[in-house]
Write an enzyme that holds these catalytic residues in place. Structure first.
Site, PDB file in Angstrom:
ATOM      1  N   ARG A  29      -1.596  19.743  29.247  1.00 54.14           N
ATOM      2  CA  ARG A  29      -0.382  20.161  28.544  1.00 54.14           C
ATOM      3  C   ARG A  29       0.817  19.418  29.137  1.00 54.14           C
ATOM      4  NH1 ARG A  29      -2.527  22.427  24.041  1.00 54.14           N
ATOM      5  NH2 ARG A  29      -4.266  23.800  24.637  1.00 54.14           N
ATOM      6  N   GLY A 228      11.318  -9.879  45.917  1.00 56.97           N
ATOM      7  CA  GLY A 228      11.243  -8.438  46.121  1.00 56.97           C
ATOM      8  C   GLY A 228      12.495  -7.895  46.775  1.00 56.97           C
ATOM      9  N   GLY A 231      15.695 -10.119  47.903  1.00 58.64           N
ATOM     10  CA  GLY A 231      16.657 -10.755  47.016  1.00 58.64           C
ATOM     11  C   GLY A 231      16.037 -11.882  46.214  1.00 58.64           C
ATOM     12  N   VAL A 256      11.060  -0.612  38.964  1.00 61.19           N
ATOM     13  CA  VAL A 256      10.988  -0.874  37.530  1.00 61.19           C
ATOM     14  C   VAL A 256      12.396  -1.127  36.983  1.00 61.19           C
ATOM     15  CG1 VAL A 256      10.327   0.067  35.288  1.00 61.19           C
ATOM     16  CG2 VAL A 256       8.917   0.535  37.300  1.00 61.19           C
ATOM     17  N   ASP A 260      14.749  -7.156  34.764  1.00 60.18           N
ATOM     18  CA  ASP A 260      15.516  -7.220  33.517  1.00 60.18           C
ATOM     19  C   ASP A 260      17.012  -7.045  33.781  1.00 60.18           C
ATOM     20  OD1 ASP A 260      13.187  -7.555  32.015  1.00 60.18           O
ATOM     21  OD2 ASP A 260      12.889  -5.399  31.825  1.00 60.18           O
TER      22      ASP A 260
END
Length: 316
Positions: A29, A228, A231, A256, A260
């Site tokens: 559920r 990572g 930088g 995440v 982008d």
């Protein structure tokens, strides 16, 4: 100010939910799902939007899921150009186990493309691209699209004076490295770079050396490799620079959306006429902001402004 257009060939509607405990057998559920527009180029446009900038998202969409994706983008006030394709736009599902905190992510492949669809997409992108602007190709390719699509797009846009930024991985990235088309920028993360280099890149200098090889080979005019939490490194024929993240590793909540956010901020700075080094700093600040947010959230404009002064740029 130069116009920006992002390109997403394999977009997705990202569904996220949670369940008290994830285990095989019983019905699980789940909490009410949250739907977000997703896909590399779409998230770059969303990041630009969050930072107060402007872009147009060129999106290949199909079916009812594609229509839902466009509604989600309209709700966020992201301007888009839709390229209709046969088949149904994919969905991705992320389910968090509330007991352990572990997240399970299920990513669908997307509709199968034909060579004719890919050729039509090249024509449509060329027609929609802002002359002399910035075009960002980001995200995975749909099944059936040839691995040389990014290289072909670079060749198609070159006569128009557009600056093409490519953020890809896997076979298309390997193809770009093997058969150079010299886009304006090629970006990859450290894992992808080490896969291309066929060995570890443990230091900033090693990363810069490998990026310089790619530039010399014609893989791109500018190569950016994300390291990572350390930088990102930028290399072109004129120099080698590294910009460090402005936060402590303990502040990282989720990686995440960092890539982008970096691309969106980097391209915004270029569009404003700032130098590549200043764009690297702005992108690094945006990536730093993104990792401080939970789940799939992107950068925050106020955080980026606060973090920017601490993004240190050095020669490598």
């Amino acid at each position: 100010m130069a116009a920006i257009m992002t390109v997403t060939l394999n977009p997705t509607v990202d569904l996220s939910t949670s369940a008290p405990k994830i285990e095989p057998g019983p019905k699980l559920r789940c909490a009410a799902p949250v739907a977000d527009p997703g896909g590399g180029g779409i998230n770059v446009s969303r990041a630009i939007n969050f930072l107060g900038g402007d872009s147009t998202a060129f999106i290949a969409t199909g079916g009812d899921t594609g229509a839902k994706l466009l509604r989600l983008l309209a709700h966020e006030h992201v301007r888009f150009t839709a390229f209709c394709v046969a088949g149904e736009t994919r969905q991705s599902i992320a389910v968090t186990d509330e007991q352990s905190g572990a997240q399970y992510r299920f990513v669908m492949p997307g509709p199968e493309w034909t060579d004719e669809m890919a050729h039509d997409a090249l024509h449509a992108i060329e027609a929609a691209a802002p002359a002399g602007g910035i075009v960002v190709l980001s995200g995975s390719q749909p099944p059936g699209v040839a691995i040389d699509f990014p290289a072909r797009l670079a060749q198609w846009l070159a006569p128009r004076g557009d600056r093409l930024f490519i953020d890809t991985s896997g076979a298309p990235l390997n193809e770009l490295a093997a058969r150079p088309a010299e886009p304006f920028v090629l970006r990859m993360d450290d894992i992808e770079a080490e896969d291309l280099a066929k060995g570890p890149l443990p230091t900033r200098a090693a990363t810069a050396d490998f990026a310089a090889q790619l530039v010399a080979r014609g893989a791109a005019k500018n190569v950016i490799i994300a390291r990572g939490s350390d930088g990102s490194t930028l290399v072109n024929k004129d120099g080698r620079w590294h910009c460090s993240r402005a936060i402590d590793p303990a502040q990282v909540v989720s990686a995440v959306g960092a890539g982008d956010s970096f691309v969106g901020a980097f391209c915004m700075a270029l569009a404003r006429g700032e130098s590549l080094c200043e764009a690297l700093r702005f992108g690094t600040a945006a990536a730093s902001s993104a990792v401080m947010t939970a789940g799939t959230q992107l950068c925050d404009a106020a955080d980026v402004t606060a973090l920017l002064p601490d993004c240190e740029l050095i020669d490598v």
